[in-house]
Structure formats: C-alpha cells, structure tokens
Design a protein around this motif. Structure first.
Motif: not given
Length: 287
Positions: A66-87
C-alpha cells in the motif's frame, strides 16, 4: 496534482485509486496479493508514491503493498493546509488504513516518511518499521535541498507554489537538485520529479509539510519504542548523512542499522536491489 493529468507511463498508475476520507482525497497504490501481509510504504517530502517504483516489485510477490501519496503531495489533495505536520499525517494515515481495511503489519518510510512510520507505531500495531535514509534530524531530505530554510515563511505567502514551480520547473534545475542529494537518477527518474516540481499544488503541499514539521515529540519517545526497527542509510547521502541513522539506532531498544555504499539519498530509486537485499530477510523474519 490531478491524477487525470499524470503521464500515461506514471509508475503504478493502473494500480492506484482515489480514497476520499475527510479531510483528504487520497491517491493510493494497492498492489500484490490481497491475502498477503500488508506493508505500508511512505515517501519523503517533495516526492510521491512513485519513488518506490523500483522497490515495489521486490515486495509485491509476497506482500500486499500500500503506497499513498502524502497529503498535499503527488495526487493526494489535502483538505486544507493545517494537517500537514508529522502528528497530523500519522493520525490521518492511521485513519485511512483503518477505514480502508488495510491493517499494515509493517511500515517502510523514506526520509521524512520514516519519521511518519515511527510515529504511526504509537497509533496502530506494527510488527516492523523500516527507515531508508530516515530524516530524524533537522529537516533535510530532498525537500530540504529543493527549498531553503525559509519554508515556514514561504508556506504562508500567497501564490508561492506557482512561483516556485515556475522557478524550479525545468529539467536543468531538477537535475541539479537531485544531484545535490547524491542521487542524480536516470532520465526517467528526473522526468518524474520534473512533473512534480512543475505542479504548484504539490509544491504548496511540500512547503506546508516543512512549515509544520516538528520532531521533538517523536525523538523523545524513541527510547520507549518496543517495535523492531531497521534503519538503512547510504554513505553518499548529502541530504541526511548516515550519522543521523547511526545515532537514532542508539536511542531505540530494538533497532538495527545497515549501510549501503555508493549511493545517495534516493538509494531506493537508484539501487532497489541493494535495499531489498538488506530489507527482505529482516522483514520476513518479523512478519
């Protein structure tokens, strides 16, 4: 990046799908036997799941990969910019795995993805964790070479993703940036990173991740991490020197260190066979 705009030959495009789960719209490669142990692969900052293209074949005969693109990167669209940190990423990836029924038994992360894998061990049961050139020091990695330490300020500036994509989105710049990591890659590999760098949403997601990145909590928890950990480093890594992994192993009670000579930060792309040689026997003994 809109997955519909991916080049036709994008690695594992046919094996990937969207999974919409608040707050993100995930793009996830799912390959290998459905009844095999599940292995989760997590790419580093500035990359995408494509970076495991050469390593996946070594795993997919025996494991469901299973290989996800991380939020906001590649083709995974982030739901806003507030949940892009490690935790936040570790929490959202755990929720993705639970909801989609993946139940990973092992997590393998490259660079910043290794830190996320280690953080996920607090949230979901894992039998094994592997870091490849794990970014467990100051934020370096491919993104650290691509973008300077002004990332936190840049991430807050409007239109910065478009500006960076225009500035760096050419073959000469990408070639120089990759060479700076110690991993120049071949023409196909360079072209794939050029596709990413030219996408302003991907650039924004990478900068957002860097701006929110905090390792202090994870590093404080390493001495209590009971799960088996393998840290693989490469001696020509100009982004995350091998010393980072050697030092981190000393702080974990059940950790092993392996070093690969002759390659740089993107060793899993340059020499997947060497990574597999270090990885597969160790993984098979624990799954």
């Amino acid at each position: 990046m809109d997955s519909a705009r991916l080049p036709a030959d994008w690695p594992y495009r046919a094996a990937a799908r969207h999974i919409r789960l608040s707050p993100h719209d995930w793009w996830v490669i799912d390959t290998g036997p459905r009844d095999g142990p599940v292995v989760l692969l997590l790419h580093g900052a500035g990359g995408s799941g494509h970076s495991f293209r050469a390593l996946i074949p070594y795993l997919s005969d025996n494991y469901r990969v299973i290989v996800p693109d991380l939020p906001g990167q590649g083709c995974t669209r982030a739901g806003g910019m507030r949940r892009l940190g490690l935790d936040a990423m570790a929490e959202d990836l755990t929720r993705l795995c639970v909801t989609a029924g993946f139940a990973p038994q092992a997590a393998i992360g490259h660079s910043a993805g290794a830190a996320i894998a280690l953080r996920m061990a607090d949230l979901t049961p894992l039998k094994a964790i592997v870091g490849i050139n794990a970014a467990l020091g100051t934020f370096d990695g491919a993104a650290g070479v691509m973008f300077p330490l002004m990332a936190r300020a840049l991430a807050a500036a409007p239109f910065v993703g478009s500006a960076v994509a225009r500035l760096w989105g050419n073959a000469a710049s990408v070639s120089k940036l990759l060479s700076g990591t110690g991993s120049p890659l071949d023409a196909a590999g360079q072209a794939q990173y050029l596709t990413l760098v030219r996408d302003s949403a991907h650039v924004n997601g990478t900068l957002g991740m860097m701006s929110q990145w905090r390792l202090e909590g994870l590093m404080a928890r390493l001495p209590s991490l009971a799960e088996p950990v393998l840290l693989i480093a490469s001696d020509r890594d100009n982004a995350v020197p091998p010393k980072v992994s050697r030092d981190a192993v000393q702080h974990m009670p059940n950790a092993t260190y392996a070093e690969i000579t002759g390659f740089g930060h993107l060793v899993h792309e340059e020499a997947a066979d060497r990574v597999a040689e270090a990885l597969l026997p160790w993984l098979a003994a624990r799954l």
